[in-house]
Design a protein around this motif. Structure first.
Motif, short mmCIF file in Angstrom:
data_model
loop_
_atom_site.label_atom_id
_atom_site.label_comp_id
_atom_site.label_asym_id
_atom_site.label_seq_id
_atom_site.Cartn_x
_atom_site.Cartn_y
_atom_site.Cartn_z
N THR A 135 8.01 1.17 2.00
CA THR A 135 9.24 1.85 2.39
C THR A 135 9.10 2.37 3.81
O THR A 135 7.99 2.45 4.35
N VAL A 136 10.21 2.75 4.39
CA VAL A 136 10.20 3.29 5.76
C VAL A 136 9.38 4.57 5.83
O VAL A 136 8.54 4.74 6.73
N CYS A 137 9.59 5.48 4.87
CA CYS A 137 8.89 6.77 4.94
C CYS A 137 7.38 6.59 4.76
O CYS A 137 6.59 7.28 5.42
N HIS A 138 6.96 5.66 3.92
CA HIS A 138 5.53 5.44 3.75
C HIS A 138 4.91 4.74 4.95
O HIS A 138 3.74 4.95 5.27
N THR A 139 5.69 3.93 5.65
CA THR A 139 5.21 3.31 6.88
C THR A 139 4.99 4.37 7.95
O THR A 139 3.96 4.38 8.65
N VAL A 144 8.64 11.79 0.31
CA VAL A 144 7.40 11.01 0.37
C VAL A 144 6.99 10.51 -1.01
O VAL A 144 6.54 9.37 -1.16
N THR A 145 7.11 11.36 -2.03
CA THR A 145 6.76 10.97 -3.40
C THR A 145 7.98 10.39 -4.08
O THR A 145 8.96 11.10 -4.32
N ALA A 169 0.83 -1.21 0.00
CA ALA A 169 0.00 0.00 0.00
C ALA A 169 0.86 1.26 0.00
O ALA A 169 1.14 1.84 1.06
N PRO A 170 1.30 1.72 -1.16
CA PRO A 170 2.14 2.91 -1.23
C PRO A 170 1.34 4.20 -1.07
O PRO A 170 0.12 4.22 -1.30
#
Length: 320
Positions: free
Chosen positions: A266-270, A242-243, A225-226
């Motif tokens: 990814t870590v940032c999306h988590t 983020v993008t 789920a990005p």
């Protein structure tokens, strides 16, 4: 210790345990090679071929390249033959792997028998269900969607029905990987993108349910789920923390194939998912927030259209 003090103590302990557990889970995302190790032959050990839907561009194209880089032959599917053939040529030249092209419009009915015939003799080990349709780029209320009945059918066929049908090519096996691409906006009810967000909730729940059913069979089923990925569907937003570029996102997310039935990739999306889930829904649903979202997307759409027109005028001027 009186009863009230005991209650607050237990409540505090529960909060510490809850967030301590979340922190422990998050720490695993920082070190995927330790917690979720993958051998160099992990994907090829699942089968000879990978199947990727919606592979003509964006995330699907990136998955096709990444799996070919890992030694798999790939089947790429989308509705645009010329674009698919170009992608197939690029994959073949870059990786040396075989590529099979299947033209399919997943928003239409009764296309799966032909696809099944095309795939029946292939040793498929990985399936990436990436194809999806966004009803409208500019957010709007559900009943304001153009040709609403057609839009509903299109979204259900492409985002929901395809997921249910294509998965049959792997579930009868005793090993394999199924990656179903969901969306970060399904983290909570998302106004103005209601139909799309709801369809992606289905992707998550369907994937999680299947993983529970088939966990002991050796098949990994995962929803990815990005949030922000710079694709056509996202208006080719400029990349930042983020993008992300599709290629970068896919390379990172594949490190977490063994991480569980749902990841953000990814870590940032988590981190972003946790942040958004902590925001009170009343704030998200405030009229000023929703209006701001509409205005922002309309502005971005106008900028994109102006840029495209400028490029066309420049090309026409050069021709003259």
């Amino acid at each position: 210790m009186d009863l009230l003090e005991l209650i607050f103590t237990l409540l505090g302990a529960a909060v510490v345990v809850y967030y301590g557990g979340k922190l422990a889970l998050f720490s695993r995302m920082l070190f995927p090679k330790w917690y979720f190790p993958l051998s160099k032959t992990f994907f090829t050990s699942m089968g000879e071929w990978a199947v990727v839907t919606g592979a003509s561009e964006g995330i699907g194209r990136a998955y096709a390249f990444a799996l070919a880089d890992r030694g798999m032959n790939v089947v790429i599917m989308s509705r645009t033959k010329a674009t698919l053939e170009k992608v197939a040529e690029e994959i073949g030249e870059t990786t040396g792997r075989r590529v099979k092209v299947i033209v399919a419009d997943f928003s239409e009915e009764n296309i799966f028998r032909e696809i099944e015939e095309e795939l029946k003799d292939l040793n498929i080990g990985v399936l990436v269900n990436n194809v999806g349709v966004l009803p409208t780029f500019v957010p709007c209320k559900f009943l304001e969607s153009e040709e609403l009945d057609k839009t509903i059918t299109k979204v259900i066929n492409c985002n929901v029905k395809t997921l249910c049908k294509v998965r049959e090519f792997l579930l009868h096996q005793n090993k394999g990987v199924i990656i179903n691409v969901a969306s970060g906006i399904a983290s909570f009810p998302f106004p103005l993108y209601t139909l799309y967000a709801a369809s992606k909730v289905f992707v998550e729940r369907f994937s999680q349910g299947l993983q529970a059913e088939y966990r002991d069979s050796g098949i990994i089923i995962q929803a990815v789920a990005p949030f922000g990925v710079s694709t056509r569907m996202a208006g080719f937003q400029k990349t930042n923390m983020v993008t992300l570029l599709p290629e970068y996102f896919v390379q990172k997310s594949l490190q977490y194939v063994r991480a569980g039935d749902k990841i953000n990739g990814t870590v940032c999306h988590t981190l972003l998912a946790w942040l958004l889930q902590s925001i009170p829904l009343k704030l998200v649903y405030a009229e000023i927030v929703l209006q701001g979202l509409q205005d922002y997307v309309k502005k971005k759409t106008g900028q994109r259209e102006s840029l495209s027109e400028s490029k066309m005028e420049s090309k026409n001027g050069m021709k003259k």
